[in-house]
Design a protein around this motif. Structure first.
Motif, short mmCIF file in Angstrom:
data_model
loop_
_atom_site.label_atom_id
_atom_site.label_comp_id
_atom_site.label_asym_id
_atom_site.label_seq_id
_atom_site.Cartn_x
_atom_site.Cartn_y
_atom_site.Cartn_z
N ALA A 88 47.09 18.61 46.80
CA ALA A 88 45.73 18.19 46.47
C ALA A 88 45.33 18.69 45.09
N PRO A 89 44.53 17.93 44.35
CA PRO A 89 43.98 18.44 43.09
C PRO A 89 43.16 19.70 43.36
N VAL A 90 43.26 20.67 42.47
CA VAL A 90 42.59 21.95 42.66
C VAL A 90 41.67 22.25 41.48
N TRP A 91 40.43 22.56 41.80
CA TRP A 91 39.51 23.12 40.82
C TRP A 91 39.66 24.64 40.86
N ILE A 92 40.01 25.24 39.74
CA ILE A 92 40.17 26.69 39.66
C ILE A 92 38.93 27.24 38.96
N VAL A 93 38.19 28.09 39.66
CA VAL A 93 36.86 28.47 39.19
C VAL A 93 36.70 29.98 39.09
N ASP A 94 36.24 30.42 37.94
CA ASP A 94 35.74 31.79 37.77
C ASP A 94 34.29 31.63 37.35
N PRO A 95 33.34 31.86 38.26
CA PRO A 95 31.94 31.56 37.96
C PRO A 95 31.35 32.40 36.84
N VAL A 96 31.70 33.69 36.81
CA VAL A 96 31.27 34.56 35.72
C VAL A 96 32.48 35.41 35.31
N ASP A 97 33.16 34.97 34.29
CA ASP A 97 34.29 35.72 33.76
C ASP A 97 33.73 36.72 32.74
N GLY A 98 33.95 38.00 33.02
CA GLY A 98 33.30 39.03 32.22
C GLY A 98 32.07 39.53 32.95
N THR A 99 32.22 39.72 34.28
CA THR A 99 31.06 40.17 35.07
C THR A 99 30.55 41.52 34.57
N ARG A 100 31.45 42.40 34.15
CA ARG A 100 31.02 43.70 33.64
C ARG A 100 30.09 43.53 32.44
N GLN A 101 30.44 42.62 31.53
CA GLN A 101 29.58 42.35 30.39
C GLN A 101 28.25 41.76 30.85
N PHE A 102 28.31 40.83 31.78
CA PHE A 102 27.10 40.20 32.30
C PHE A 102 26.16 41.25 32.89
N VAL A 103 26.73 42.16 33.67
CA VAL A 103 25.92 43.20 34.31
C VAL A 103 25.24 44.09 33.27
N HIS A 104 25.92 44.35 32.17
CA HIS A 104 25.38 45.25 31.15
C HIS A 104 24.55 44.52 30.09
N GLY A 105 24.26 43.27 30.32
CA GLY A 105 23.40 42.54 29.39
C GLY A 105 24.09 42.08 28.13
N ASP A 106 25.41 42.11 28.11
CA ASP A 106 26.20 41.65 26.96
C ASP A 106 26.42 40.14 27.11
N PRO A 107 26.13 39.35 26.09
CA PRO A 107 26.28 37.89 26.21
C PRO A 107 27.72 37.39 26.24
N ALA A 108 28.71 38.27 26.09
CA ALA A 108 30.10 37.86 26.01
C ALA A 108 30.71 37.65 27.41
#
Length: 278
Positions: free
Chosen positions: A95-115
């Motif tokens: 089957a075709p597969v969608w490979i998803v990382d919803p927030v890559d760089g969660t540590r940056q996201f948590v610390h308010g870093d836009p990267a």
């Protein structure tokens, strides 16, 4: 239906997926950026492996929207696999597969870093067909389609090659995610002419290679959601990749690690040689 959609994507019809990715980011990620409460951040396997309500909500949103675009497709997402590791086996199916990382760089996201970014790739029978890399806080959207090149905000990308005799800038795995053998291999990059540094968001490091602002990456883990989108992006921008044994990276796993992706084949071979020699 499946074949028609895959042909549509391979012909450059990626707008529907782009819209789904933007919608998930706008609804579930950006409203929580720099607004997270302590109870909305959870450690999975240590202080560098975090998940937030934004990760889970965005993956749920994308699971619904992407499978609606392609009936009969399945999703292999970071959070779904964390809940049920058997989901990962879909990468080896038909089957075709969608490979998803919803927030890559969660540590940056948590610390308010836009990267940080959202990563989506479409694969079938182990082959990556298209990929989408969206950094919503940076307003950057990169798309790659197998055989059709890579774009960033609609402009064609080319990784180019490092200047002759230039010091190679290489992003590498965090030591927490390496075995003793992998640490020894990565130490091979501590040599004249190479400047290694710890990586941030893997998706954005791949984007940096594809746009020519980073020479290579050297990673010691192989989760498909971290690498599938970026590997196609680099390849379609003219770059190359190889595992420790010189073989192409397999998204279903079983790779010889560490592996590298680089701006061109010569750089990939040089980095791979240093990793093997160590």
């Amino acid at each position: 239906m499946i074949e028609d959609f895959l042909e549509h994507v391979l012909a450059g019809g990626t707008t529907e997926v782009e819209e789904a990715v933007r919608k998930a980011a706008a609804a579930e990620i950006m409203p929580r950026f720099r607004q997270l409460a302590t109870h909305e951040i959870i450690e999975k396997n240590g202080p560098h492996d975090l998940v937030t309500v934004a990760d889970r909500a965005a993956e749920a949103d994308l699971t619904v929207s992407l499978t609606a675009l392609l009936p009969g497709s399945v999703v292999v997402g970071e959070e779904a696999v964390h809940a049920d590791p058997e989901v990962y086996g879909a990468l080896g199916g038909d089957a075709p597969v969608w490979i998803v990382d919803p927030v890559d760089g969660t540590r940056q996201f948590v610390h308010g870093d836009p990267a940080f970014c959202t990563l989506v790739a479409l694969a079938r029978r182990g082959e990556i067909l298209a990929s989408w890399t969206f950094a919503p806080a940076l307003d950057e959207f990169a798309v790659a389609v197998r055989g059709r090149g890579a774009t960033l905000n609609g402009q064609r990308m080319s990784a180019g090659s490092p200047a002759p005799a230039a010091v190679l800038e290489v992003a590498t795995s965090h030591p927490d995610y390496t075995t003793p053998d992998q640490k020894r291999a990565l130490l091979g990059l501590d040599t004249e002419g190479v400047r290694p540094r710890p990586c941030g968001s893997a998706g954005l490091e791949y984007l940096a290679v594809a746009r020519g602002s980073l020479d290579a990456v050297a990673f010691s883990w192989e989760y498909a959601w971290d690498h599938a989108a970026g590997l196609l992006l680099v390849a379609e921008a003219g770059g190359a990749h190889a595992t420790l044994t010189g073989e192409p990276f397999r998204i279903a796993g079983g790779n010889a690690l560490p592996f590298t992706a680089a701006r061109d084949a010569a750089t990939a071979e040089r980095i791979g040689g240093l990793l093997r020699a160590a």
